[in-house]
Write a protein that holds these residues in place. Structure first.
Motif, PDB file in Angstrom:
ATOM      1  N   LEU A 181      46.250  40.255  42.555  1.00 40.02           N
ATOM      2  CA  LEU A 181      44.936  40.577  43.080  1.00 40.02           C
ATOM      3  C   LEU A 181      43.952  39.580  42.497  1.00 40.02           C
ATOM      4  O   LEU A 181      44.111  39.117  41.365  1.00 40.02           O
ATOM      5  N   ILE A 182      42.939  39.253  43.269  1.00 44.88           N
ATOM      6  CA  ILE A 182      41.960  38.248  42.860  1.00 44.88           C
ATOM      7  C   ILE A 182      40.611  38.937  42.643  1.00 44.88           C
ATOM      8  O   ILE A 182      40.065  39.543  43.575  1.00 44.88           O
ATOM      9  N   ARG A 183      40.088  38.829  41.428  1.00 48.88           N
ATOM     10  CA  ARG A 183      38.756  39.360  41.150  1.00 48.88           C
ATOM     11  C   ARG A 183      37.751  38.473  41.882  1.00 48.88           C
ATOM     12  O   ARG A 183      37.756  37.248  41.710  1.00 48.88           O
TER      13      ARG A 183
ATOM     14  N   LEU B 269      39.341  29.828  47.363  1.00 52.10           N
ATOM     15  CA  LEU B 269      39.877  30.013  46.012  1.00 52.10           C
ATOM     16  C   LEU B 269      39.738  28.711  45.209  1.00 52.10           C
ATOM     17  O   LEU B 269      39.246  28.715  44.070  1.00 52.10           O
ATOM     18  N   LEU B 270      40.145  27.607  45.803  1.00 56.91           N
ATOM     19  CA  LEU B 270      40.074  26.319  45.124  1.00 56.91           C
ATOM     20  C   LEU B 270      38.632  25.947  44.788  1.00 56.91           C
ATOM     21  O   LEU B 270      38.325  25.552  43.651  1.00 56.91           O
ATOM     22  N   ARG B 271      37.733  26.077  45.739  1.00 57.41           N
ATOM     23  CA  ARG B 271      36.336  25.709  45.508  1.00 57.41           C
ATOM     24  C   ARG B 271      35.684  26.599  44.463  1.00 57.41           C
ATOM     25  O   ARG B 271      34.909  26.119  43.628  1.00 57.41           O
TER      26      ARG B 271
ATOM     27  N   ILE C  29      42.022  31.468  36.920  1.00 52.65           N
ATOM     28  CA  ILE C  29      43.411  31.662  36.483  1.00 52.65           C
ATOM     29  C   ILE C  29      44.356  31.674  37.679  1.00 52.65           C
ATOM     30  O   ILE C  29      45.411  31.039  37.655  1.00 52.65           O
ATOM     31  N   VAL C  30      43.958  32.380  38.744  1.00 45.98           N
ATOM     32  CA  VAL C  30      44.792  32.415  39.962  1.00 45.98           C
ATOM     33  C   VAL C  30      44.932  31.006  40.523  1.00 45.98           C
ATOM     34  O   VAL C  30      46.029  30.566  40.860  1.00 45.98           O
ATOM     35  N   CYS C  31      43.829  30.292  40.597  1.00 46.59           N
ATOM     36  CA  CYS C  31      43.839  28.939  41.156  1.00 46.59           C
ATOM     37  C   CYS C  31      44.770  28.022  40.363  1.00 46.59           C
ATOM     38  O   CYS C  31      45.587  27.307  40.960  1.00 46.59           O
ATOM     39  N   GLU C  32      44.662  28.028  39.060  1.00 46.94           N
ATOM     40  CA  GLU C  32      45.514  27.152  38.253  1.00 46.94           C
ATOM     41  C   GLU C  32      46.986  27.488  38.424  1.00 46.94           C
ATOM     42  O   GLU C  32      47.831  26.595  38.476  1.00 46.94           O
TER      43      GLU C  32
ATOM     44  N   ILE D  79      41.415  38.220  48.482  1.00 48.77           N
ATOM     45  CA  ILE D  79      41.450  39.296  47.492  1.00 48.77           C
ATOM     46  C   ILE D  79      42.854  39.486  46.907  1.00 48.77           C
ATOM     47  O   ILE D  79      43.011  40.112  45.876  1.00 48.77           O
ATOM     48  N   GLU D  80      43.855  38.944  47.598  1.00 53.49           N
ATOM     49  CA  GLU D  80      45.225  39.000  47.095  1.00 53.49           C
ATOM     50  C   GLU D  80      45.972  37.789  47.628  1.00 53.49           C
ATOM     51  O   GLU D  80      45.783  37.396  48.778  1.00 53.49           O
ATOM     52  N   VAL D  81      46.812  37.209  46.788  1.00 52.66           N
ATOM     53  CA  VAL D  81      47.666  36.109  47.210  1.00 52.66           C
ATOM     54  C   VAL D  81      49.089  36.441  46.784  1.00 52.66           C
ATOM     55  O   VAL D  81      49.313  37.014  45.716  1.00 52.66           O
TER      56      VAL D  81
END
Length: 169
Positions: free
Chosen positions: A34-36, A97-99, A68-71, A19-21
């Motif tokens: 934060l990760i949606r 996240l990657l998958r 967007i977070v992953c990239e 949920i957060e990185v």
């Protein structure tokens, strides 16, 4: 360059998700987001929320889409060594996240921060483990915040303390 990484998650179950990185480079540059949650990420633990103080509502309104977070993570971590204090858990969340973004789950590899500490202590007078223990005690003043950026910064501070303790006069 070394990168210290931390995730916060929906829970500590096998179906938990990030949920957060947050990450900090060895030079001190860092950020977090934060990760949606992806549509199929539905599991939630109220006890985890009480620990990290991030609500599902906050993720829905302020979280950045998974792709967007992953990239950003893939681009920033390319050609860098990425360390995590809990590589099993953080690796699980990084893989999720990657998958979720359609990327291979092992695109970014994590190494235990203990390796970074041991490498920094390689010329330490005495035992490396003793030096690392002293460094950890020096950094105890920084509590574990259960927020990704703060906890990544804390790991970097331990690494810096090991390096300081091993500096030759």
């Amino acid at each position: 360059m070394l990168v210290f990484l931390d995730f916060e998650a929906s829970s500590l179950s096998k179906v938990s998700y990030p949920i957060e990185v947050g990450w900090v480079f060895e030079d001190g540059r860092g950020e977090s987001c934060l990760i949606r949650p992806a549509p199929d990420w539905i599991e939630w633990d109220a006890a985890a929320e009480a620990t990290h103080r991030i609500s599902r509502e906050q993720l829905a309104s302020e979280g950045v889409p998974v792709g967007i977070v992953c990239e950003r993570v893939v681009r920033l971590f390319d050609d860098n060594r990425v360390f995590a204090s809990a590589p099993s858990w953080d690796g699980h969340w990084l893989s999720m996240l990657l998958r979720a973004a359609g990327r291979p789950r092992h695109l970014v590899r994590l190494t235990d921060t203990e390796v970074a500490f041991l490498e920094a202590a390689h010329d330490a007078p005495g035992e490396a483990a003793d030096t690392i223990a002293v460094a950890r005690r020096e950094v105890e003043r920084i509590p574990v915040a259960h927020r990704a950026l703060a906890d990544a910064r804390r790991e970097r501070e331990i690494w810096l303390a090991v390096r300081r303790l091993c500096a030759r006069p």
